[in-house]
Design a protein around this motif. Structure first.
Motif, PDB file in Angstrom:
ATOM      1  N   ILE A  15      38.024  39.132  42.899  1.00 43.88           N
ATOM      2  CA  ILE A  15      37.905  40.289  43.512  1.00 43.88           C
ATOM      3  C   ILE A  15      37.950  40.460  44.953  1.00 43.88           C
ATOM      4  N   ASP A  16      38.651  41.296  45.575  1.00 39.01           N
ATOM      5  CA  ASP A  16      38.810  41.306  47.088  1.00 39.01           C
ATOM      6  C   ASP A  16      38.933  39.927  47.781  1.00 39.01           C
ATOM      7  N   TRP A  58      40.758  47.160  33.030  1.00 41.06           N
ATOM      8  CA  TRP A  58      39.691  46.925  34.228  1.00 41.06           C
ATOM      9  C   TRP A  58      39.584  48.203  35.044  1.00 41.06           C
ATOM     10  N   ARG A 103      37.642  50.351  38.468  1.00 37.17           N
ATOM     11  CA  ARG A 103      36.858  50.004  39.679  1.00 37.17           C
ATOM     12  C   ARG A 103      37.040  51.349  40.508  1.00 37.17           C
ATOM     13  N   ARG A 157      42.238  42.905  42.868  1.00 38.45           N
ATOM     14  CA  ARG A 157      41.749  41.782  42.090  1.00 38.45           C
ATOM     15  C   ARG A 157      42.923  41.058  41.649  1.00 38.45           C
TER      16      ARG A 157
END
Length: 547
Positions: free
Chosen positions: A417-418, A64, A66, A453
């Motif tokens: 997420i977050d 993953w 980001r 995450r």
């Protein structure tokens, strides 16, 4: 069970003394076991298609990304390197040719509750023996014997127990096994926790010897002491890291599968395994657009979770392992995972860091006992690959993978997420982050997190069809190991086989690779116990094209 050859099909030569018909195979699942199974079957002349439900390969060993951070989503330890190398050698290459492997030294760090200073485990057997002696005088000599026994047991396991279908149990009555029967009986009946306590008395060292049970999806109080062989892997062999992360292992296995001519389709969930007159005939699956297709097959290999395969892809009359079977089995632990992109360094951590609670009876009892619940405090594992590999995080930042073992309980929920995950998952992650902050000497760690995450048990179930949200697969208790583990062939449907963590030899990336070779043996009716000779020859007149 060797599948019958269809009329008019031409057999192609493979290894000496064996032939297989050039037939169609569908592999359900594009994790490491599915890709490896596909590669080996294609090498032998089968026409192989892999169907993966997600948009990327690897299963739990995914990736993953980001904001410049790249996280391995699951496995992060590279142990048993000879297993990986043997697999690649079967296909005419090697682990070194396919990946850049880095030896970690120290291999990992351990913090134990009640002690301020960590213990760093090294990449050399003799250095670790000296380390144990420095912490507990007299432990060095006992550890030498412990590691001798671990090495001997590991060698025997590879030779007799890991690469076999257990179809012919008389093969286990080999002289080397018979000589060790008294020892084997003790190792099978005595838990690892008790066996380790005879080698060391210092709680920190005892935890170092006991924690590998978690790699097996169980507790040191439940794992047979035969699994002390795991200490040979980290304390003697050392810990490696593939540059780029475990996702590079998946990429390498995918690469060799495509070189063998395997066709791979992602976003193609399988909805049904088709059976006619007791023999598999194909699968029904969706494509990326949602359209439904029937793909004929002479053989089907499900490398998906076996519980899901049996209860959701097969009709009741075709199930070898019905619902009643699973009520008597242990799915192994689940976990909350947190992927954290952090500004600045996180001193106090190594590439692999373990943070152990003092009361392991309570910790493991919460996860594996009768009254299962979230342990608090919990033992924690942290991987910080950016300390070794600058490709996984932007310059001046840290990449952290955090794992908190938990019971396989779907009610704990999903991550997000977050901080958008379910409340219990985020609470568990916050608690773990605070523990890491204290141990690593970074009191403002929470404030420095810029990517976050979380993953919870429900995510394992939703994303990987994992039974009860297990993060690994069925636990390696005595009743779920070796020939007691679910077989890699259907007992009800001819031409249907299984690979992966749910079947023999078990969980973990090396075991899943071995499961592909055991599958090949099962198809051929090969009851040998040792790894196959390398390389596997290609069928005469075959050509290799990328799928």
């Amino acid at each position: 069970m060797t599948p019958p050859r269809a009329s008019g099909q031409k057999a192609v030569p493979t290894t000496p003394g064996r032939t297989v018909p050039a037939r169609r195979v569908v592999v359900v699942g594009g994790g490491i076991s599915g890709l490896a199974s596909a590669a080996l079957l294609a090498r032998e002349g089968y026409a192989v298609t892999v169907l993966e439900q997600r948009d990327q390969l690897g299963g739990r060993a995914g990736s993953w990304e980001r904001d410049g951070f790249r996280f391995d989503t699951g496995p992060s330890w590279y142990l048993m390197p000879e297993v990986f190398d043997h697999f690649f050698q079967l296909l005419g290459t090697s682990a070194d040719a396919e990946m850049e492997l880095i030896k970690l030294d120290p291999g990992y760090r351990v913090y134990s509750e009640g002690h301020d200073e960590p213990i760093d485990l090294l990449a050399d057997r003799e250095a670790n023996i000296a380390l144990f002696e420095s912490i507990e005088p007299g432990a060095g000599d006992r550890m030498r014997k412990y590691l001798d026994s671990a090495a001997d047991t590991y060698a025997m396991a590879v030779r007799r127990f890991l690469y076999t279908t257990f179809e012919d149990l008389t093969k286990l009555a080999a002289p080397d096994v018979l000589r060790r029967l008294p020892k084997l009986a003790r190792l099978l009946l005595q838990p690892l926790s008790t066996f380790a306590s005879k080698a060391v008395r210092d709680r920190r060292l005892w935890q170092v010897l006991g924690y590998p049970a978690v790699f097996l999806g169980t507790s040191p109080y439940a794992a047979p002491s035969m699994y002390h062989l795991m200490s040979h892997l980290d304390l003697a062999d050392g810990v490696l890291y593939p540059k780029g992360g475990i996702t590079e292992v998946i990429a390498a296995v995918e690469r060799v599968a495509r070189r063998e001519g395997v066709t791979i389709a992602t976003e193609s969930p399988v909805e049904q395994i088709l059976v006619e007159d007791g023999h598999v005939t194909g699968v029904v699956h969706r494509d990326a657009t949602g359209a439904r297709h029937t793909l004929p097959a002479d053989l089907v290999v499900s490398a998906s979770d076996l519980h899901h395969t049996e209860l959701h892809l097969l009709g009741p009359e075709h199930r070898t392992y019905p619902e009643a079977h699973w009520r008597k089995r242990d799915p192994g632990p689940s976990a909350v995972l947190a992927y954290l992109g952090v500004d600045g360094p996180v001193p106090g951590l190594l590439h692999h860091t373990l943070v152990f609670t003092e009361d392991w009876q309570a910790n493991f009892g919460a996860i594996f006992g009768k009254d299962r619940h979230v342990p608090d405090p919990a033992s924690i594992y942290v991987c910080a690959p950016s300390l070794t590999d600058d490709s996984v995080a932007p310059e001046g930042t840290s990449n952290l993978f955090v794992l908190v073992p938990l019971p396989a309980d779907l009610s704990i929920g999903k991550g997000g997420i977050d901080g958008a995950g379910d409340a219990e998952v985020e609470r568990i992650a916050d608690r773990a982050i605070d523990v890491i902050a204290e141990r690593a000497g970074v009191p403002d760690l929470r404030d420095r997190i810029r990517v976050r995450r979380t993953i919870g048990p429900q995510d394992f179930a939703d994303d990987y069809n994992a039974w009860s949200g297990s993060m690994l697969g069925p636990a390696h208790t005595l009743a779920q190991s070796a020939f007691f583990r679910e077989k890699n062939v259907s007992g009800r449907v001819q031409g249907l086989y299984y690979a992966g963590a749910s079947t023999t030899p078990g969980i973990g990336l090396p075991m899943c690779l071995i499961s592909a070779e055991v599958l090949l043996k099962r198809i051929h009716g090969d009851t040998s116990t040792e790894p196959l000779p390398t390389p596997l020859p290609s069928p005469v007149g075959s050509s290799r094209t990328a799928g």
